[in-house]
Scaffold this active site. Structure first.
Site, PDB file in Angstrom:
ATOM      1  N   HIS A  40       0.851  -1.197   0.000  1.00 56.83           N
ATOM      2  CA  HIS A  40       0.000   0.000   0.000  1.00 56.83           C
ATOM      3  C   HIS A  40       0.880   1.237   0.000  1.00 56.83           C
ATOM      4  O   HIS A  40       2.093   1.140   0.226  1.00 56.83           O
ATOM      5  CB  HIS A  40      -0.865   0.001   1.270  1.00 56.83           C
ATOM      6  CG  HIS A  40      -0.025   0.093   2.506  1.00 56.83           C
ATOM      7  ND1 HIS A  40       0.481  -1.030   3.155  1.00 56.83           N
ATOM      8  CD2 HIS A  40       0.470   1.154   3.186  1.00 56.83           C
ATOM      9  CE1 HIS A  40       1.227  -0.654   4.183  1.00 56.83           C
ATOM     10  NE2 HIS A  40       1.245   0.668   4.216  1.00 56.83           N
ATOM     11  N   HIS A 127       5.661   6.623  -1.204  1.00 53.84           N
ATOM     12  CA  HIS A 127       6.428   5.385  -1.408  1.00 53.84           C
ATOM     13  C   HIS A 127       5.596   4.163  -1.037  1.00 53.84           C
ATOM     14  O   HIS A 127       4.676   4.259  -0.219  1.00 53.84           O
ATOM     15  CB  HIS A 127       7.707   5.410  -0.560  1.00 53.84           C
ATOM     16  CG  HIS A 127       7.425   5.282   0.906  1.00 53.84           C
ATOM     17  ND1 HIS A 127       7.074   6.356   1.702  1.00 53.84           N
ATOM     18  CD2 HIS A 127       7.397   4.199   1.718  1.00 53.84           C
ATOM     19  CE1 HIS A 127       6.850   5.934   2.925  1.00 53.84           C
ATOM     20  NE2 HIS A 127       7.040   4.622   2.971  1.00 53.84           N
TER      21      HIS A 127
END
Ligand code: NAP
Length: 190
Positions: A40, A127
């Site tokens: 995620h 990220h």
């Protein structure tokens, strides 16, 4: 309860990332690879929050997502935290941060701070953590891993449309964390 706010990834992106992880597993390196289903992009880590604060947090997320348009993210670069000399986290991210994503993360920081959620000191960096390094790697090994990610990623279409934001509960256990969706919030249709 331990909770965080994130962008879920389409299954094709999870599969692509998982294939890259598989290629890196042949290295005799002490790295915990994030389970594909857990991949995620974190927007805001909430930490431990009292369950009675959940509604207030949901209202804040809803207020922000309602006025923020959906956007496209292009994943195009691997990287490490904190740096190559002391890397602990291996990630894949973007060097083309969409304005809406930046604003989303900033607004969550600002509005949740008013409700007592501690602000993140570091600037938001979009990220996706793919691996956690368990013991420091030799620089040459780390460079090899990063090069392999770049090679594996070359030519893949990594763009995806982000249309919603998800509030997760994270339950830590001996086999790693388990994430449960607590709620989802649609972004404004662009
Ligand atoms: P978590 O600690 O509940 O965190 C959920 C998300 O919030 C993470 O993905 C992380 O984002 C972000 N986050 C966590 N702490 C943060 C902080 N202090 N500041 C900013 N953001 C923060 O769940 P988790 O990180 O997925 O896993 C928890 C631990 O379990 C990890 O440290 C890992 O070493 C361990 N683990 C163990 C196993 C095992 O097999 N035993 C397997 C996997 C993980 P980003 O990742 O996006 O940065």
């Amino acid at each position: 309860m331990r909770a965080f706010i994130a962008i879920e990834l389409p299954v094709e992106i999870k599969n692509s990332l998982s294939r890259i992880q598989e290629k890196l597993k042949i290295e005799p390196l002490k790295i915990n690879w994030v389970k594909p289903q857990n991949l995620h992009l974190t927007l805001k880590f909430l930490g431990d929050i009292p369950p009675k604060q959940l509604n207030e947090i949901k209202q804040i997320i809803s207020g922000i997502t309602r006025i923020t348009s959906g956007f496209e993210i292009k994943l195009n670069t691997p990287g490490v935290f904190p740096d190559m000399a002391a890397a602990r986290i291996i990630w894949i991210g973007t060097d083309q941060l969409p304005l809406e994503l930046k604003q989303l993360a900033e607004q969550l920081e600002i509005k949740l701070a008013v409700s007592g959620i501690p602000r993140q000191e570091k600037t938001f960096s979009a990220h996706i953590t793919i691996g956690r390094i368990k013991s420091l790697l030799l620089l040459s090994d780390l460079e090899k891993v990063i090069d392999k990610i770049k090679t594996a990623a070359a030519g893949l279409n990594w763009g995806f449309d982000c249309k919603k934001v998800t509030l997760f509960e994270s339950t830590l256990g001996p086999g790693g964390p388990a994430y449960t969706v607590l709620d989802q919030f649609n972004l404004k249709i662009a």
